[in-house]
Enzyme design. Structure first.
Site, PDB file in Angstrom:
ATOM      1  N   GLY A   1       1.964   1.997  10.881  1.00  0.00           N
ATOM      2  CA  GLY A   1       2.940   3.081  10.757  1.00  0.00           C
ATOM      3  C   GLY A   1       3.560   3.492  12.081  1.00  0.00           C
ATOM      4  O   GLY A   1       4.214   4.530  12.164  1.00  0.00           O
TER       5      GLY A   1
ATOM      6  N   SER B   1       2.918  -2.340  10.573  1.00  0.00           N
ATOM      7  CA  SER B   1       4.366  -2.376  10.832  1.00  0.00           C
ATOM      8  C   SER B   1       4.995  -3.732  10.539  1.00  0.00           C
ATOM      9  O   SER B   1       5.915  -4.168  11.237  1.00  0.00           O
ATOM     10  CB  SER B   1       4.674  -1.924  12.265  1.00  0.00           C
ATOM     11  OG  SER B   1       4.223  -0.598  12.460  1.00  0.00           O
TER      12      SER B   1
ATOM     13  N   GLU C   1      -5.995  -5.069  10.373  1.00  0.00           N
ATOM     14  CA  GLU C   1      -4.969  -4.066  10.639  1.00  0.00           C
ATOM     15  C   GLU C   1      -5.293  -3.354  11.947  1.00  0.00           C
ATOM     16  O   GLU C   1      -6.090  -2.402  11.956  1.00  0.00           O
ATOM     17  CB  GLU C   1      -4.931  -3.036   9.505  1.00  0.00           C
ATOM     18  CG  GLU C   1      -4.626  -3.627   8.152  1.00  0.00           C
ATOM     19  CD  GLU C   1      -3.978  -2.611   7.242  1.00  0.00           C
ATOM     20  OE1 GLU C   1      -2.834  -2.846   6.848  1.00  0.00           O
ATOM     21  OE2 GLU C   1      -4.591  -1.566   6.958  1.00  0.00           O
TER      22      GLU C   1
ATOM     23  N   GLY D   1       2.557  -1.247   4.375  1.00  0.00           N
ATOM     24  CA  GLY D   1       2.657   0.183   4.073  1.00  0.00           C
ATOM     25  C   GLY D   1       4.103   0.608   3.874  1.00  0.00           C
ATOM     26  O   GLY D   1       4.674   0.462   2.792  1.00  0.00           O
ATOM     27  N   GLY D   2       4.716   1.092   4.941  1.00  0.00           N
ATOM     28  CA  GLY D   2       6.072   1.646   4.852  1.00  0.00           C
ATOM     29  C   GLY D   2       7.072   0.750   4.147  1.00  0.00           C
ATOM     30  O   GLY D   2       7.869   1.206   3.323  1.00  0.00           O
TER      31      GLY D   2
ATOM     32  N   HIS E   1      -9.646   1.162   4.599  1.00  0.00           N
ATOM     33  CA  HIS E   1      -8.400   1.381   5.341  1.00  0.00           C
ATOM     34  C   HIS E   1      -8.691   2.330   6.508  1.00  0.00           C
ATOM     35  O   HIS E   1      -9.481   3.269   6.370  1.00  0.00           O
ATOM     36  CB  HIS E   1      -7.328   1.974   4.421  1.00  0.00           C
ATOM     37  CG  HIS E   1      -5.965   1.942   5.036  1.00  0.00           C
ATOM     38  ND1 HIS E   1      -5.571   2.854   5.984  1.00  0.00           N
ATOM     39  CD2 HIS E   1      -4.926   1.084   4.876  1.00  0.00           C
ATOM     40  CE1 HIS E   1      -4.339   2.567   6.374  1.00  0.00           C
ATOM     41  NE2 HIS E   1      -3.921   1.491   5.724  1.00  0.00           N
TER      42      HIS E   1
ATOM     43  N   GLU F   1      -7.135   4.732   7.685  1.00  0.00           N
ATOM     44  CA  GLU F   1      -6.891   6.150   7.413  1.00  0.00           C
ATOM     45  C   GLU F   1      -8.087   6.769   6.677  1.00  0.00           C
ATOM     46  O   GLU F   1      -8.425   7.927   6.897  1.00  0.00           O
ATOM     47  CB  GLU F   1      -5.585   6.303   6.610  1.00  0.00           C
ATOM     48  CG  GLU F   1      -4.368   6.001   7.487  1.00  0.00           C
ATOM     49  CD  GLU F   1      -3.158   5.458   6.770  1.00  0.00           C
ATOM     50  OE1 GLU F   1      -3.091   5.514   5.528  1.00  0.00           O
ATOM     51  OE2 GLU F   1      -2.256   4.944   7.474  1.00  0.00           O
TER      52      GLU F   1
ATOM     53  N   ASN G   1       0.875  -1.173   0.000  1.00  0.00           N
ATOM     54  CA  ASN G   1       0.000   0.000   0.000  1.00  0.00           C
ATOM     55  C   ASN G   1       0.908   1.218   0.000  1.00  0.00           C
ATOM     56  O   ASN G   1       1.515   1.542   1.022  1.00  0.00           O
ATOM     57  CB  ASN G   1      -0.893  -0.027   1.255  1.00  0.00           C
ATOM     58  CG  ASN G   1      -1.708   1.249   1.412  1.00  0.00           C
ATOM     59  OD1 ASN G   1      -1.810   2.059   0.488  1.00  0.00           O
ATOM     60  ND2 ASN G   1      -2.298   1.432   2.590  1.00  0.00           N
ATOM     61  N   TRP G   2       1.005   1.843  -1.159  1.00  0.00           N
ATOM     62  CA  TRP G   2       1.943   2.976  -1.281  1.00  0.00           C
ATOM     63  C   TRP G   2       1.436   4.228  -0.564  1.00  0.00           C
ATOM     64  O   TRP G   2       2.194   5.168  -0.369  1.00  0.00           O
ATOM     65  CB  TRP G   2       2.197   3.298  -2.761  1.00  0.00           C
ATOM     66  CG  TRP G   2       2.990   2.263  -3.505  1.00  0.00           C
ATOM     67  CD1 TRP G   2       3.450   1.072  -3.010  1.00  0.00           C
ATOM     68  CD2 TRP G   2       3.422   2.325  -4.867  1.00  0.00           C
ATOM     69  NE1 TRP G   2       4.142   0.394  -3.989  1.00  0.00           N
ATOM     70  CE2 TRP G   2       4.134   1.143  -5.139  1.00  0.00           C
ATOM     71  CE3 TRP G   2       3.264   3.275  -5.894  1.00  0.00           C
ATOM     72  CZ2 TRP G   2       4.700   0.877  -6.392  1.00  0.00           C
ATOM     73  CZ3 TRP G   2       3.812   3.016  -7.137  1.00  0.00           C
ATOM     74  CH2 TRP G   2       4.536   1.823  -7.383  1.00  0.00           C
ATOM     75  N   LYS G   3       0.164   4.270  -0.245  1.00  0.00           N
ATOM     76  CA  LYS G   3      -0.459   5.458   0.377  1.00  0.00           C
ATOM     77  C   LYS G   3      -0.208   6.697  -0.497  1.00  0.00           C
ATOM     78  O   LYS G   3      -0.143   6.576  -1.714  1.00  0.00           O
ATOM     79  CB  LYS G   3       0.042   5.648   1.809  1.00  0.00           C
ATOM     80  CG  LYS G   3      -0.096   4.389   2.651  1.00  0.00           C
ATOM     81  CD  LYS G   3       0.017   4.668   4.115  1.00  0.00           C
ATOM     82  CE  LYS G   3       0.050   3.361   4.875  1.00  0.00           C
ATOM     83  NZ  LYS G   3      -0.135   3.545   6.303  1.00  0.00           N
TER      84      LYS G   3
HETATM   85  C1  PEP Z   1      -1.076   0.022   6.016  1.00  0.00           C
HETATM   86  O1  PEP Z   1      -1.137   1.201   5.768  1.00  0.00           O
HETATM   87  O2  PEP Z   1      -1.936  -0.726   5.573  1.00  0.00           O
HETATM   88  C2  PEP Z   1       0.027  -0.465   6.843  1.00  0.00           C
HETATM   89  C3  PEP Z   1      -0.040  -1.673   7.314  1.00  0.00           C
HETATM   90  O3  PEP Z   1       1.066   0.416   7.072  1.00  0.00           O
HETATM   91  P1  PEP Z   1       2.469   0.077   7.790  1.00  0.00           P
HETATM   92  O4  PEP Z   1       2.957  -1.221   7.196  1.00  0.00           O
HETATM   93  O5  PEP Z   1       3.346   1.235   7.451  1.00  0.00           O
HETATM   94  O6  PEP Z   1       2.189  -0.046   9.246  1.00  0.00           O
END
Ligand code: PEP
Length: 252
Positions: free
Chosen positions: A174, A214, A168, A235-236, A96, A98, A9-11
């Site tokens: 994050g 994470s 999640e 994500g990251g 998601h 966010e 997930n590039w966000k």
């Molecule tokens: C996400 O945004 O779906 C996510 C899991 O982010 P991260 O891996 O950065 O925690």
């Protein structure tokens, strides 16, 4: 049988050119060392058509990070499920945390998005998960049950079978704070039991449930080693090919 999946997930990261470069690098790296799971990247809308073209001949799938809850018309700035599908993308992240927290996406809005995604041939990667205060109050199961039932449980078993779920925990996204493998397994097993109660054991057994929060190269293997964890939403660690590959290798 359910599939093991690692989805990036590039966000809201990467310019168009940076996204193109990342997709090309990922394609080359995975062509040289084939993954033991399905891999896909979910990108901002502006990247979709270019990234889908780059990854067309590869095993890497492409998805959007959102789509509209309306099919077309005077909704300035929105992007419909049909538009997403027209780029060659096959997946869409919906729900998601966010989007729920910053853009007011309710379970009712998400229900409409899921229907439109399915009607346009997209596979929703439907995210659920509790915030920290809910976990501290021991309410995580209740929260996840409501998110599932209010957005998805009107679907037929056939449509439900097209959904990928992502658990999640919001406190892990994050933050560098990962759910322990035990916490992930416990919740994934609960989610599967809820699906079994609604759609039957076979449907529950066939549903891919990803973990997100994470996840990185050093914890992926242990998380993915749990019987009810079928991969990750990343994500990251999806923003650098070496990190993303490290997570994908959690299945090796
Ligand atoms: C996400 O945004 O779906 C996510 C899991 O982010 P991260 O891996 O950065 O925690």
């Amino acid at each position: 049988m359910r599939k093991n999946i690692v989805a990036g997930n590039w966000k809201m990261n990467k310019t168009l050119q940076e996204g193109i470069d990342l997709a090309k690098e990922l394609k080359d790296v995975l062509a040289a060392d084939k993954p033991n799971c399905e891999v896909l990247v979910c990108t901002p809308f502006i990247h979709l058509a270019s990234v889908a073209t780059i990854l067309e001949e590869s095993t890497v799938g492409v998805g959007a990070e959102n789509c509209a809850d309306k099919s077309s018309g005077a909704y300035t700035g929105e992007v419909s499920a049909a538009m997403v599908a027209s780029t060659g993308a096959k997946y869409v992240i919906l729900g998601h945390s966010e989007r729920r927290a910053y853009y007011g996406e309710t379970t009712g809005i998400l229900k409409e998005k899921v229907k439109l995604a399915l009607a346009n041939g997209l596979t929703p990667i439907f995210c659920i998960g509790e915030v920290l205060t809910e976990r501290e109050a021991g309410k995580q199961n209740e929260v996840v049950y409501t998110q599932l039932s209010e957005s998805l449980f009107d679907l037929s078993v056939e449509d439900f079978s097209k959904i990928v779920l992502a658990y999640e925990p919001v406190w892990a996204i994050g933050t560098g704070k990962t759910a322990t493998p035990g916490q992930a397994q416990e919740m994934h097993a609960y989610i599967r039991s809820v699906i079994a109660g609604k759609y039957g054991k076979e449907a529950a057994g066939n549903t891919s449930i990803l973990y997100g929060g994470s996840c990185n190269p050093s914890n992926a293997k242990e998380l993915f080693g749990n019987p009810d964890v079928d991969g990750g939403l990343i994500g990251g660690a999806a923003l650098k090919v070496t990190d993303f590959k490290g997570v994908i290798d959690g299945f090796k």
